[in-house]
Design a protein around this motif. Structure first.
Motif, mmCIF file in Angstrom:
data_model
loop_
_atom_site.group_PDB
_atom_site.id
_atom_site.type_symbol
_atom_site.label_atom_id
_atom_site.label_comp_id
_atom_site.label_asym_id
_atom_site.label_seq_id
_atom_site.Cartn_x
_atom_site.Cartn_y
_atom_site.Cartn_z
ATOM 1 N N PHE A 1 0.842 -1.210 0.000
ATOM 2 C CA PHE A 1 0.000 0.000 0.000
ATOM 3 C C PHE A 1 0.872 1.253 0.000
ATOM 4 C CE2 PHE A 1 -2.413 3.227 2.491
ATOM 5 C CZ PHE A 1 -3.322 3.545 1.495
ATOM 6 N N GLY A 2 1.484 1.550 1.124
ATOM 7 C CA GLY A 2 2.426 2.668 1.176
ATOM 8 C C GLY A 2 1.834 4.012 0.814
ATOM 9 N N GLY A 3 0.548 4.238 1.127
ATOM 10 C CA GLY A 3 -0.059 5.521 0.789
ATOM 11 C C GLY A 3 -0.102 5.724 -0.718
ATOM 12 N N THR A 4 0.554 6.785 -1.203
ATOM 13 C CA THR A 4 0.540 7.060 -2.644
ATOM 14 C C THR A 4 1.483 6.154 -3.425
ATOM 15 O OG1 THR A 4 2.159 8.827 -2.275
ATOM 16 C CG2 THR A 4 -0.165 9.457 -2.360
ATOM 17 N N PHE A 5 2.272 5.312 -2.738
ATOM 18 C CA PHE A 5 3.145 4.365 -3.434
ATOM 19 C C PHE A 5 2.346 3.456 -4.358
ATOM 20 C CE2 PHE A 5 5.059 0.160 -3.762
ATOM 21 C CZ PHE A 5 6.362 0.448 -4.137
ATOM 22 N N CYS A 6 1.181 2.996 -3.872
ATOM 23 C CA CYS A 6 0.382 2.070 -4.676
ATOM 24 C C CYS A 6 -0.183 2.738 -5.926
ATOM 25 C CB CYS A 6 -0.740 1.459 -3.845
ATOM 26 S SG CYS A 6 -1.959 2.642 -3.248
ATOM 27 N N VAL A 7 -0.281 4.069 -5.917
ATOM 28 C CA VAL A 7 -0.753 4.810 -7.086
ATOM 29 C C VAL A 7 0.404 5.061 -8.054
ATOM 30 C CG1 VAL A 7 -1.824 6.953 -7.865
ATOM 31 C CG2 VAL A 7 -2.561 5.904 -5.724
ATOM 32 N N LYS A 8 1.568 5.379 -7.518
ATOM 33 C CA LYS A 8 2.733 5.679 -8.354
ATOM 34 C C LYS A 8 3.346 4.428 -8.979
ATOM 35 C CE LYS A 8 4.239 9.782 -5.748
ATOM 36 N NZ LYS A 8 5.334 10.338 -4.915
ATOM 37 N N TYR A 9 3.318 3.318 -8.226
ATOM 38 C CA TYR A 9 3.974 2.089 -8.672
ATOM 39 C C TYR A 9 3.014 0.905 -8.554
ATOM 40 C CZ TYR A 9 7.921 5.176 -7.752
ATOM 41 O OH TYR A 9 8.771 6.252 -7.724
ATOM 42 N N PRO A 10 1.947 0.903 -9.363
ATOM 43 C CA PRO A 10 0.909 -0.117 -9.196
ATOM 44 C C PRO A 10 1.398 -1.544 -9.436
ATOM 45 C CG PRO A 10 0.562 1.153 -11.209
ATOM 46 C CD PRO A 10 1.616 1.857 -10.438
ATOM 47 N N GLU A 11 2.328 -1.743 -10.375
ATOM 48 C CA GLU A 11 2.798 -3.100 -10.643
ATOM 49 C C GLU A 11 3.564 -3.658 -9.454
ATOM 50 O OE1 GLU A 11 3.460 -0.496 -12.602
ATOM 51 O OE2 GLU A 11 2.257 -0.850 -14.419
ATOM 52 N N ILE A 12 4.446 -2.835 -8.867
ATOM 53 C CA ILE A 12 5.198 -3.283 -7.695
ATOM 54 C C ILE A 12 4.253 -3.509 -6.524
ATOM 55 C CG2 ILE A 12 7.015 -2.682 -6.066
ATOM 56 C CD1 ILE A 12 8.267 -0.960 -8.255
ATOM 57 N N SER A 13 3.299 -2.582 -6.353
ATOM 58 C CA SER A 13 2.335 -2.700 -5.259
ATOM 59 C C SER A 13 1.537 -3.989 -5.367
ATOM 60 C CB SER A 13 1.395 -1.489 -5.264
ATOM 61 O OG SER A 13 0.391 -1.625 -4.280
ATOM 62 N N THR A 14 1.092 -4.314 -6.576
ATOM 63 C CA THR A 14 0.302 -5.533 -6.776
ATOM 64 C C THR A 14 1.128 -6.768 -6.472
ATOM 65 O OG1 THR A 14 -1.067 -4.447 -8.447
ATOM 66 C CG2 THR A 14 -1.063 -6.849 -8.438
ATOM 67 N N ARG A 15 2.394 -6.760 -6.881
ATOM 68 C CA ARG A 15 3.251 -7.911 -6.594
ATOM 69 C C ARG A 15 3.425 -8.088 -5.087
ATOM 70 N NH1 ARG A 15 7.272 -10.961 -9.124
ATOM 71 N NH2 ARG A 15 7.911 -12.578 -7.644
ATOM 72 N N LEU A 16 3.602 -6.987 -4.380
ATOM 73 C CA LEU A 16 3.786 -7.071 -2.928
ATOM 74 C C LEU A 16 2.536 -7.601 -2.227
ATOM 75 C CD1 LEU A 16 5.731 -3.739 -2.322
ATOM 76 C CD2 LEU A 16 6.611 -6.046 -1.928
ATOM 77 N N VAL A 17 1.370 -7.110 -2.621
ATOM 78 C CA VAL A 17 0.150 -7.580 -1.954
ATOM 79 C C VAL A 17 -0.151 -9.024 -2.339
ATOM 80 C CG1 VAL A 17 -1.587 -6.790 -3.653
ATOM 81 C CG2 VAL A 17 -2.171 -6.893 -1.225
ATOM 82 N N ASP A 18 0.209 -9.437 -3.552
ATOM 83 C CA ASP A 18 0.055 -10.843 -3.927
ATOM 84 C C ASP A 18 0.972 -11.734 -3.083
ATOM 85 O OD1 ASP A 18 -1.928 -10.433 -5.780
ATOM 86 O OD2 ASP A 18 -0.595 -10.457 -7.525
ATOM 87 N N ASN A 19 2.176 -11.235 -2.807
ATOM 88 C CA ASN A 19 3.071 -11.980 -1.918
ATOM 89 C C ASN A 19 2.463 -12.102 -0.517
ATOM 90 O OD1 ASN A 19 4.937 -12.233 -3.979
ATOM 91 N ND2 ASN A 19 6.243 -10.567 -3.262
ATOM 92 N N LYS A 20 1.845 -11.035 -0.072
ATOM 93 C CA LYS A 20 1.198 -11.067 1.250
ATOM 94 C C LYS A 20 0.082 -12.107 1.267
ATOM 95 C CE LYS A 20 2.022 -8.702 4.122
ATOM 96 N NZ LYS A 20 2.875 -8.824 5.345
ATOM 97 N N ILE A 21 -0.716 -12.148 0.223
ATOM 98 C CA ILE A 21 -1.816 -13.105 0.151
ATOM 99 C C ILE A 21 -1.286 -14.536 0.097
ATOM 100 C CG2 ILE A 21 -3.707 -13.911 -1.332
ATOM 101 C CD1 ILE A 21 -4.274 -10.933 -1.893
ATOM 102 N N SER A 22 -0.145 -14.717 -0.568
ATOM 103 C CA SER A 22 0.466 -16.051 -0.581
ATOM 104 C C SER A 22 0.850 -16.483 0.827
ATOM 105 C CB SER A 22 1.703 -16.053 -1.493
ATOM 106 O OG SER A 22 1.341 -15.842 -2.843
ATOM 107 N N GLY A 23 1.337 -15.533 1.630
ATOM 108 C CA GLY A 23 1.661 -15.840 3.019
ATOM 109 C C GLY A 23 0.433 -16.210 3.824
ATOM 110 N N ILE A 24 -0.670 -15.524 3.557
ATOM 111 C CA ILE A 24 -1.939 -15.848 4.218
ATOM 112 C C ILE A 24 -2.412 -17.237 3.809
ATOM 113 C CG2 ILE A 24 -4.374 -15.197 4.397
ATOM 114 C CD1 ILE A 24 -3.416 -12.266 3.885
ATOM 115 N N ASP A 25 -2.296 -17.527 2.512
ATOM 116 C CA ASP A 25 -2.744 -18.826 2.002
ATOM 117 C C ASP A 25 -1.913 -19.977 2.556
ATOM 118 O OD1 ASP A 25 -4.759 -17.678 0.519
ATOM 119 O OD2 ASP A 25 -3.651 -17.713 -1.384
#
Length: 264
Positions: free
Chosen positions: A186-210
């Motif tokens: 998320f990182g505030g406006t980070f997710c807006v400026k760098y959506p591809e990196i943000s999506t990869r990071l949150v997908d990694n988080k979801i993998s940890g949850i799974d």
């Protein structure tokens, strides 16, 4: 209960945060009730954004104006408490630096910073867990994990406090992810400026949850929680996401955080 039954109740100003106000007001209500259960008086003064989005984008002038407004609104209280590590860190770690060259404000900024806490930090480190034990709920096969937000963890040192509250107050055992301390993207406006990196990071988080098959995710920053909840929803996952304060109340929390719309 306060630290001493003979001491007057502390007056606490609740920094409600923009995201709680607009998207998840029950987090603000939960925070207020928990603070009141410690014997404190809670007030919610009229307030604005803490200035973090402007600060992160280099607009120091507007951030200083927001900081001065917040100082004026909150300096009357014994403590300032926010259900957000990022907002609390903005006041505690960054206001004094922002206003260090402003003689009329530097001392006031530091004074407010010294009395500002994130919610779990306040309940554990200041009020010493003086919360009544809630009646434990049967959670069946529920597996609960916890996400540590970057600002709370790295700027304020918040990790053990919410886990201690959940364990001692609500009898909740946390199943830890192997990436609980890694950014969700998320990182505030980070997710807006760098959506591809943000999506990869949150997908990694979801993998940890799974990997641990958790069906409940708790955390202390709504920005992170909304980011995780939104991605879970878009991926078709049934895992629910809540602010930890909601699980410290006597009532079972309502529906989790998802892709909600702001209040009108």
């Amino acid at each position: 209960m306060t630290d001493s039954d003979n001491n007057p109740a502390h007056n606490v100003g609740l920094l409600i945060t923009c995201l709680a106000d607009l998207f998840r007001p029950q987090v603000g209500f939960a925070a207020a009730r928990l603070i009141e259960q410690c014997g404190c008086n809670v007030s919610v003064p009229q307030q604005s954004c803490c200035g973090q989005p402007a600060y992160n984008n280099g607009d120091d002038s507007k951030t200083r104006a927001l900081a001065k407004n917040m100082i004026e609104k909150f300096e009357q209280f014994d403590y300032v408490v926010a259900p957000s590590g990022s907002c609390a860190a903005m006041v505690k770690a960054h206001y004094p630096k922002l206003l260090s060259d402003h003689p009329d404000w530097s001392g006031r900024a530091q004074n407010l910073a010294d009395r500002t806490y994130e919610l779990s930090q306040f309940l554990v480190d200041v009020m010493r867990l003086k919360l009544p034990l809630k009646s434990k709920q049967h959670v069946g096969d529920t597996k609960i994990t916890y996400h540590d937000s970057c600002s709370g963890l790295r700027e304020l040192g918040i990790r053990s406090q919410p886990r201690k509250l959940l364990s001692q107050r609500a009898g909740i055992s946390i199943d830890e992810m192997d990436n609980s301390e890694i950014c969700c993207g998320f990182g505030g406006t980070f997710c807006v400026k760098y959506p591809e990196i943000s999506t990869r990071l949150v997908d990694n988080k979801i993998s940890g949850i799974d990997r641990i098959e958790a069906n409940i995710v708790l955390g202390g920053d709504l920005g992170c929680l909304m980011n995780i909840a939104g991605r879970l929803t878009r991926c078709g996952k049934q895992t629910q996401v809540f602010h930890f304060a909601e699980w410290l109340l006597d009532e079972q929390p309502e529906a989790g955080i998802a892709e909600t719309k702001p209040k009108t």
